[in-house]
Structure formats: C-alpha cells, structure tokens
Design a protein around this motif. Structure first.
Motif, PDB file in Angstrom:
ATOM      1  N   GLY A  47     -54.697 -79.425  54.384  1.00  0.00           N
ATOM      2  CA  GLY A  47     -54.842 -79.276  55.823  1.00  0.00           C
ATOM      3  C   GLY A  47     -55.141 -80.549  56.586  1.00  0.00           C
ATOM      4  O   GLY A  47     -55.418 -80.507  57.798  1.00  0.00           O
ATOM      5  N   VAL A  48     -55.068 -81.701  55.912  1.00  0.00           N
ATOM      6  CA  VAL A  48     -55.282 -82.977  56.592  1.00  0.00           C
ATOM      7  C   VAL A  48     -54.045 -83.301  57.432  1.00  0.00           C
ATOM      8  O   VAL A  48     -52.913 -83.075  57.011  1.00  0.00           O
ATOM      9  N   THR A  49     -54.248 -83.837  58.612  1.00  0.00           N
ATOM     10  CA  THR A  49     -53.119 -84.181  59.468  1.00  0.00           C
ATOM     11  C   THR A  49     -52.318 -85.322  58.861  1.00  0.00           C
ATOM     12  O   THR A  49     -52.873 -86.137  58.096  1.00  0.00           O
ATOM     13  N   PRO A  50     -51.023 -85.437  59.179  1.00  0.00           N
ATOM     14  CA  PRO A  50     -50.190 -86.491  58.587  1.00  0.00           C
ATOM     15  C   PRO A  50     -50.741 -87.902  58.815  1.00  0.00           C
ATOM     16  O   PRO A  50     -50.743 -88.723  57.888  1.00  0.00           O
ATOM     17  N   ASN A  51     -51.222 -88.189  60.014  1.00  0.00           N
ATOM     18  CA  ASN A  51     -51.749 -89.523  60.290  1.00  0.00           C
ATOM     19  C   ASN A  51     -53.001 -89.812  59.464  1.00  0.00           C
ATOM     20  O   ASN A  51     -53.152 -90.899  58.882  1.00  0.00           O
ATOM     21  N   ASP A  52     -53.905 -88.840  59.414  1.00  0.00           N
ATOM     22  CA  ASP A  52     -55.118 -89.008  58.615  1.00  0.00           C
ATOM     23  C   ASP A  52     -54.780 -89.109  57.133  1.00  0.00           C
ATOM     24  O   ASP A  52     -55.393 -89.900  56.395  1.00  0.00           O
ATOM     25  N   ALA A  53     -53.815 -88.312  56.672  1.00  0.00           N
ATOM     26  CA  ALA A  53     -53.416 -88.340  55.266  1.00  0.00           C
ATOM     27  C   ALA A  53     -52.875 -89.717  54.896  1.00  0.00           C
ATOM     28  O   ALA A  53     -53.184 -90.256  53.823  1.00  0.00           O
ATOM     29  N   ALA A  54     -52.057 -90.291  55.771  1.00  0.00           N
ATOM     30  CA  ALA A  54     -51.490 -91.613  55.497  1.00  0.00           C
ATOM     31  C   ALA A  54     -52.590 -92.672  55.413  1.00  0.00           C
ATOM     32  O   ALA A  54     -52.582 -93.523  54.512  1.00  0.00           O
ATOM     33  N   GLN A  55     -53.563 -92.611  56.332  1.00  0.00           N
ATOM     34  CA  GLN A  55     -54.641 -93.596  56.337  1.00  0.00           C
ATOM     35  C   GLN A  55     -55.551 -93.436  55.127  1.00  0.00           C
ATOM     36  O   GLN A  55     -55.913 -94.426  54.471  1.00  0.00           O
ATOM     37  N   ARG A  56     -55.912 -92.202  54.826  1.00  0.00           N
ATOM     38  CA  ARG A  56     -56.796 -91.961  53.687  1.00  0.00           C
ATOM     39  C   ARG A  56     -56.111 -92.335  52.373  1.00  0.00           C
ATOM     40  O   ARG A  56     -56.752 -92.858  51.449  1.00  0.00           O
ATOM     41  N   THR A  57     -54.808 -92.098  52.299  1.00  0.00           N
ATOM     42  CA  THR A  57     -54.063 -92.478  51.102  1.00  0.00           C
ATOM     43  C   THR A  57     -54.075 -93.984  50.916  1.00  0.00           C
ATOM     44  O   THR A  57     -54.358 -94.489  49.815  1.00  0.00           O
ATOM     45  N   ALA A  58     -53.772 -94.710  51.972  1.00  0.00           N
ATOM     46  CA  ALA A  58     -53.744 -96.173  51.892  1.00  0.00           C
ATOM     47  C   ALA A  58     -55.120 -96.725  51.508  1.00  0.00           C
ATOM     48  O   ALA A  58     -55.232 -97.613  50.647  1.00  0.00           O
TER      49      ALA A  58
END
Length: 216
Positions: A105-116
């Motif tokens: 349920g993480v938003t795409p923008n947050d998911a990208a940042q947290r992944t990086a």
C-alpha cells in the motif's frame, strides 16, 4: 510500536515437537538474538512469530492479540526476512523491493524513494537495475535485507540473514538491525554467529526446541 509475546509455545510437525514450551518477549526498541545449532528450532520460532505456523499449544500475540495467520501478522506490521532470500530471480533488485512496498500500500513515489534509500544502505546502488539471477549469493541476500528494511515494520524478524555475507557486510547488517531497534521496532535476529548475538540486547538460546538460556 508493538510488543510480540511468545507464551508457552509448542509447535509440532506431524507428531514431532519442534518447539516445546518456549516463552520470550520481543519488545519495542530491543534487538533480540535467537541462537542455537542447526535444527534447534530457530527458523520454526521465527515462522511462528510471523504467523506462518500455528501453535499446538501456547500463543503468539502482538499487543495482546493472538496472531491468526500470516495476513494478520502483516497487518500488524510483522516483517519477515527469510534465510532463503525469497526474491523473484527474473526481476531486478530495485523491482523486488518496490513490488513488495507497492503490495503493502505504499505510494509509487514513496516506494521509489524507500527502495533507493534501502539499497544504498546495503551498498547495492550499483546493482539496483541488475537481475537477481545475475547477482552473487551475497548480493541477493543483501537485496532481500534491503526489501525487509524498506517495509519499516513494527516487528522485524531476521532469519540467519548474514550467513552469505563477508565480515564487512555482516557488520553493516548488524548495525542496520540495531538502527531498526533504535527506530522503535522490536527486532528478532536468528543467528548461529556468537559475535552477532553478542551485539544484540538480549538472547534466547534454543537446544532441541527448548529455551535453555535467556540473556536480557
């Protein structure tokens, strides 16, 4: 944050008791080591804590509520980092982490940042777009850890996640687990490494599925 309590836990496979009357508390802000030789029951204990195994007796609770199953555990913020990394070999390291976050349920923008951020912490920025099947065993294990850390769990269960790592990366992972505890998570780290266990706040030692020693 949340407290996970194991109270008088017995787990059986068929007629064989793998864990017998084990009790321990995983408290917020604490890094708990679960130690013991191979076959002592460490993985079974973590799987029960993760809602993957049902007790034959006793209970596993999160803030007083008995875990019903894995879905319930996930809803309570219980993150499991398995010993076998569980990554999709045909996806990149970046995709493996992001897919898990998006599914949660993480938003795409947050998911990208947290992944990086998570891949960087594990020294994998350069391998972010590399297919998992092309990565070394140690790199795969670090990618799996990155995925688990990116989930920001309230309870983090790590099962022998340093077994494929060299000394430098092993120390890096221990420090990251300590940071998770400082964030307020309850962290449980199953390990056969005495040095790793010594870096934890408390220790539960298993012998043939029974708790023989508790430190902390």
């Amino acid at each position: 944050m949340k407290t996970l309590v194991v109270d008088g836990l017995t787990v059986r496979y068929d007629d064989h008791a793998v864990l017998t009357d084990v009790s321990v508390v995983a408290a917020p802000g604490q890094l708990l080591a679960v130690t013991g030789t191979s076959g002592a029951g460490k993985t079974t204990l973590l799987w029960a804590m993760a809602g993957l195994l049902k007790p034959a007796a006793g209970a596993v609770t999160v803030d007083g509520a008995a875990l019903r199953d894995r879905d319930h555990a996930v809803s309570e913020g219980v993150v499991l980092m398995p010993q076998d990394n569980g990554l999709a070999a045909i996806l990149t390291a970046n995709e493996n982490v992001q897919v898990a976050l998006l599914a949660g349920g993480v938003t795409p923008n947050d998911a990208a940042q947290r992944t990086a951020d998570s891949l960087e912490k594990l020294g994998l920025t350069g391998q972010a777009e590399q297919l998992v099947e092309e990565m070394s065993g140690g790199q795969q294990q670090r990618a799996s850890i990155a995925r688990g850390l990116a989930m920001h769990g309230t309870i983090v269960l790590a099962d022998e996640i340093t077994s494929e790592l060299d000394a430098q990366n092993r120390q890096r992972v221990i420090e990251l687990l300590q940071a998770e505890a400082r964030r307020g998570a309850a962290v449980v780290f199953a390990t056969h490494d005495p040095e790793a266990a010594a870096a934890c706040d408390a220790e539960l030692h298993l012998v043939d599925g029974r708790a023989e020693l508790v430190r902390g």
